[in-house]
Design a protein around this motif. Sequence first.
Motif, mmCIF file in Angstrom:
data_model
loop_
_atom_site.group_PDB
_atom_site.id
_atom_site.type_symbol
_atom_site.label_atom_id
_atom_site.label_comp_id
_atom_site.label_asym_id
_atom_site.label_seq_id
_atom_site.Cartn_x
_atom_site.Cartn_y
_atom_site.Cartn_z
ATOM 1 N N PRO A 64 -6.868 -13.284 15.596
ATOM 2 C CA PRO A 64 -6.451 -11.877 15.700
ATOM 3 C C PRO A 64 -7.589 -10.945 16.106
ATOM 4 N N ILE A 65 -8.799 -11.240 15.630
ATOM 5 C CA ILE A 65 -9.946 -10.395 15.967
ATOM 6 C C ILE A 65 -10.311 -10.530 17.438
ATOM 7 N N ILE A 66 -10.415 -11.770 17.900
ATOM 8 C CA ILE A 66 -10.856 -12.025 19.272
ATOM 9 C C ILE A 66 -9.811 -11.593 20.297
ATOM 10 N N TYR A 67 -8.563 -11.973 20.049
ATOM 11 C CA TYR A 67 -7.524 -11.745 21.047
ATOM 12 C C TYR A 67 -6.831 -10.388 20.906
ATOM 13 N N THR A 68 -7.088 -9.666 19.807
ATOM 14 C CA THR A 68 -6.377 -8.413 19.567
ATOM 15 C C THR A 68 -7.301 -7.202 19.532
ATOM 16 N N LEU A 69 -8.288 -7.218 18.654
ATOM 17 C CA LEU A 69 -9.148 -6.055 18.494
ATOM 18 C C LEU A 69 -9.991 -5.784 19.730
ATOM 19 N N ARG A 70 -10.207 -6.815 20.556
ATOM 20 C CA ARG A 70 -10.948 -6.639 21.808
ATOM 21 C C ARG A 70 -10.024 -6.358 22.993
ATOM 22 N N ASN A 71 -8.717 -6.240 22.710
ATOM 23 C CA ASN A 71 -7.734 -6.047 23.768
ATOM 24 C C ASN A 71 -7.207 -4.606 23.721
ATOM 25 N N ARG A 72 -7.395 -3.871 24.802
ATOM 26 C CA ARG A 72 -7.015 -2.461 24.847
ATOM 27 C C ARG A 72 -5.502 -2.277 24.734
ATOM 28 N N ASP A 73 -4.740 -3.122 25.422
ATOM 29 C CA ASP A 73 -3.277 -2.996 25.398
ATOM 30 C C ASP A 73 -2.714 -3.253 24.006
ATOM 31 N N MET A 74 -3.245 -4.257 23.316
ATOM 32 C CA MET A 74 -2.772 -4.567 21.974
ATOM 33 C C MET A 74 -3.082 -3.435 21.009
ATOM 34 N N LYS A 75 -4.285 -2.869 21.097
ATOM 35 C CA LYS A 75 -4.652 -1.766 20.203
ATOM 36 C C LYS A 75 -3.784 -0.541 20.464
ATOM 37 N N ALA A 76 -3.488 -0.267 21.736
ATOM 38 C CA ALA A 76 -2.624 0.865 22.070
ATOM 39 C C ALA A 76 -1.209 0.648 21.545
ATOM 40 N N ALA A 77 -0.703 -0.577 21.664
ATOM 41 C CA ALA A 77 0.644 -0.892 21.175
ATOM 42 C C ALA A 77 0.714 -0.791 19.658
ATOM 43 N N MET A 78 -0.341 -1.236 18.975
ATOM 44 C CA MET A 78 -0.372 -1.143 17.514
ATOM 45 C C MET A 78 -0.392 0.312 17.056
ATOM 46 N N ARG A 79 -1.174 1.150 17.753
ATOM 47 C CA ARG A 79 -1.217 2.575 17.406
ATOM 48 C C ARG A 79 0.147 3.221 17.629
ATOM 49 N N LYS A 80 0.837 2.814 18.692
ATOM 50 C CA LYS A 80 2.160 3.358 18.994
ATOM 51 C C LYS A 80 3.155 3.004 17.889
ATOM 52 N N ILE A 81 3.100 1.745 17.424
ATOM 53 C CA ILE A 81 4.005 1.299 16.366
ATOM 54 C C ILE A 81 3.702 2.027 15.055
ATOM 55 N N MET A 82 2.426 2.174 14.736
ATOM 56 C CA MET A 82 2.034 2.874 13.512
ATOM 57 C C MET A 82 2.454 4.337 13.571
ATOM 58 N N THR A 83 2.275 4.986 14.718
ATOM 59 C CA THR A 83 2.670 6.386 14.879
ATOM 60 C C THR A 83 4.172 6.547 14.716
ATOM 61 N N TYR A 84 4.929 5.624 15.330
ATOM 62 C CA TYR A 84 6.390 5.672 15.224
ATOM 63 C C TYR A 84 6.834 5.468 13.777
ATOM 64 N N TYR A 85 6.193 4.546 13.087
ATOM 65 C CA TYR A 85 6.560 4.260 11.691
ATOM 66 C C TYR A 85 6.262 5.459 10.799
ATOM 67 N N LEU A 86 5.079 6.065 10.952
ATOM 68 C CA LEU A 86 4.698 7.211 10.125
ATOM 69 C C LEU A 86 5.577 8.421 10.417
ATOM 70 N N ARG A 87 5.921 8.605 11.701
ATOM 71 C CA ARG A 87 6.769 9.739 12.072
ATOM 72 C C ARG A 87 8.170 9.584 11.501
#
Length: 322
Positions: free
Chosen positions: A284-307
């Motif tokens: 998860p660290i190598i393939y996700t935290l270093r991946n811009r698209d994955m981080k953007a998608a995770m932020r989008k999901i978190m924002t949607y959930y909090l909203r």
Amino acid sequence: MDKVNSSVVSEFVLLGLSSSQELQLFFFVFFSVLYVVIVLGNLLIIVTVTSDNSLHSPMYFLLGNLSFVDICQASFATPKMIADFLTEHKTISFSGCIAQIFFIHLFTGGEMVLLISMAYDRYVAICKPLHYVVIMSRRTCTVLVMVSWAVGLVHTLSQLSFTVNLPFCGPNVVDSFFCDLPRVTKLACLDSYIIEILIVVNSGILSLSTFSLLVGSYIIILVTVWFKSSAAMAKAFSTLAAHITVVILFFGPCIFIYVWPFTTYPVDKLLAIFYTVFTPILNPIIYTLRNRDMKAAMRKIMTYYLRSKKISEIPLVRNSLY
């Protein structure tokens, strides 16, 4: 006949990582946290890949499957290891021991092929970009995942074919935190030389061949990018360096343990932690935290959930005012 049956081993004793009480308490907390992070981290990847339409591509499809395999790989022995840190007598039934051998070789064999599939995906994307959509179709990705599970199943069944019927009539102490095949076969009441040869032919060659294919694919990618531009070379090397680190940490211990099973070393059980615990948390660290698209998608999901959570709380606040 009764005498023979009474001498058959019905359970194995696992010595674990350490006999020190203080260390066992530390290991209990440490590996409990690691296991929770592994499960939650890989589940987050699976949820993100399946929920975000922008990630419905071959690379992320394979990444989601890798995360599922990592959860399975971390769960075949880690929960028992954690529970054993709190018990004085660490035992496992004969059937439980065989089940651990079955699942470790199923998941590790499958992950090896899955890592090759991911390397092939990157090779096609970088070296044959115009044909990427055609080559890496949904059907191709599905076939690659099915092949990885098929190879893992054939691999583990071939291991069990000469393990399950071994005669165990005395020694039952396994110097590890799970039923490691080379250590279990040495407890059999017969000359294990032929069995060790079979382990080398099966697990050793599988580990070496897949590791060689992975390294070869990375070299081809780097050579191809090197002829394009130095900037692209630097970017590719930065990405592949992290991937190679995971590959070495995963395959290194496997090759060391299964290519030379004739002699077991105390360090073997420490090396086994790398492909059972540390690799599933590194992916998860190598393939996700270093991946811009994955981080953007995770932020989008978190924002949607909090909203959505805030919106659902608004009627409750109004009712409380009334």
